[in-house]
Write an enzyme that holds these catalytic residues in place. Structure first.
Site, short mmCIF file in Angstrom:
data_model
loop_
_atom_site.label_atom_id
_atom_site.label_comp_id
_atom_site.label_asym_id
_atom_site.label_seq_id
_atom_site.Cartn_x
_atom_site.Cartn_y
_atom_site.Cartn_z
N CYS A 88 -72.31 -77.73 34.46
CA CYS A 88 -71.43 -77.94 35.61
C CYS A 88 -71.96 -79.09 36.45
O CYS A 88 -73.15 -79.13 36.76
CB CYS A 88 -71.37 -76.66 36.44
SG CYS A 88 -70.32 -76.79 37.90
N HIS A 130 -63.30 -73.03 33.18
CA HIS A 130 -64.37 -73.40 34.12
C HIS A 130 -63.78 -74.04 35.38
O HIS A 130 -64.15 -73.67 36.50
CB HIS A 130 -65.33 -74.38 33.41
CG HIS A 130 -66.48 -74.83 34.24
ND1 HIS A 130 -67.74 -74.32 34.09
CD2 HIS A 130 -66.55 -75.75 35.24
CE1 HIS A 130 -68.55 -74.90 34.95
NE2 HIS A 130 -67.85 -75.78 35.66
N GLU A 131 -62.86 -74.98 35.21
CA GLU A 131 -62.29 -75.68 36.37
C GLU A 131 -61.38 -74.76 37.19
O GLU A 131 -61.37 -74.83 38.42
CB GLU A 131 -61.55 -76.94 35.93
CG GLU A 131 -62.42 -77.97 35.21
CD GLU A 131 -63.70 -78.35 35.93
OE1 GLU A 131 -63.71 -78.44 37.18
OE2 GLU A 131 -64.72 -78.57 35.25
#
Length: 181
Positions: A88, A130-131
């Site tokens: 990340c 994830h986003e």
């Protein structure tokens, strides 16, 4: 224009982003700025607006073939499992094996204001998940449990301390900085 990427500990990363009502000039400029920031990051494949301090549901990504953006994305279907070492931009230097669905169907809005659906698998599916987590104020650490979470937090603290020590050494010895460039 590029922005500074917010890192772990910044409260903006724990807040839920607001839906975008209209895809207007401000959103288009935001997307352009997010792409600039993503490119300047050097190693990221995607970026959510909260990672630059903007609480809007906007995601940009570039997996090497065609830079894209999506507004108000949501996972509407998912299937399977896929383990992968996830990283990340807001938790620099840390990679943690995480299991997420292998395939997803994502629905959102494109830059023309049209509803779009994207079927994806493996890396692209993981990127969307994830986003979208970022849009909901969820970080990788929040997806980990028990020993894995404790180990990841300890490793990240170690990385932060090492980075701070290297920066302090470079400030004390400017010639070292020049030689390493």
């Amino acid at each position: 224009m590029s922005y500074k990427i917010r890192t772990y500990g910044d409260p903006v990363l724990k807040s839920k982003a607001l839906k975008v009502a209209d895809v207007d000039g401000k959103i288009i400029r935001l997307v352009d700025d997010m792409f600039d920031t993503l490119v300047e990051s050097g190693n990221g494949i995607a970026l959510a607006a909260p990672q630059i301090g903007v609480q809007k549901q906007v995601v940009v990504w570039d997996l090497g073939d065609n830079p894209m953006a999506i507004i108000n994305p949501e996972v509407v279907e998912s299937d399977g499992e896929w383990a992968y070492d996830e990283g990340c931009l807001s938790i620099p230097g840390l990679y943690v094996e995480m299991i997420r669905p292998k395939t997803v169907l994502v629905r959102g809005v494109d830059l023309q204001g049209e509803i779009i659906e994207i079927e994806s698998d493996e890396l692209e599916a993981r990127m969307f998940q994830h986003e979208i987590d970022h849009l909901n104020g969820v970080l990788m650490f929040d997806r980990l449990e028990g020993d894995q979470r404790a180990e990841a937090l300890a490793e990240y603290r170690r990385i932060e301390e090492q980075t701070a020590a290297e920066a302090a050494a470079a400030r004390r010895n400017p010639l070292r900085r020049l030689r390493s460039s």
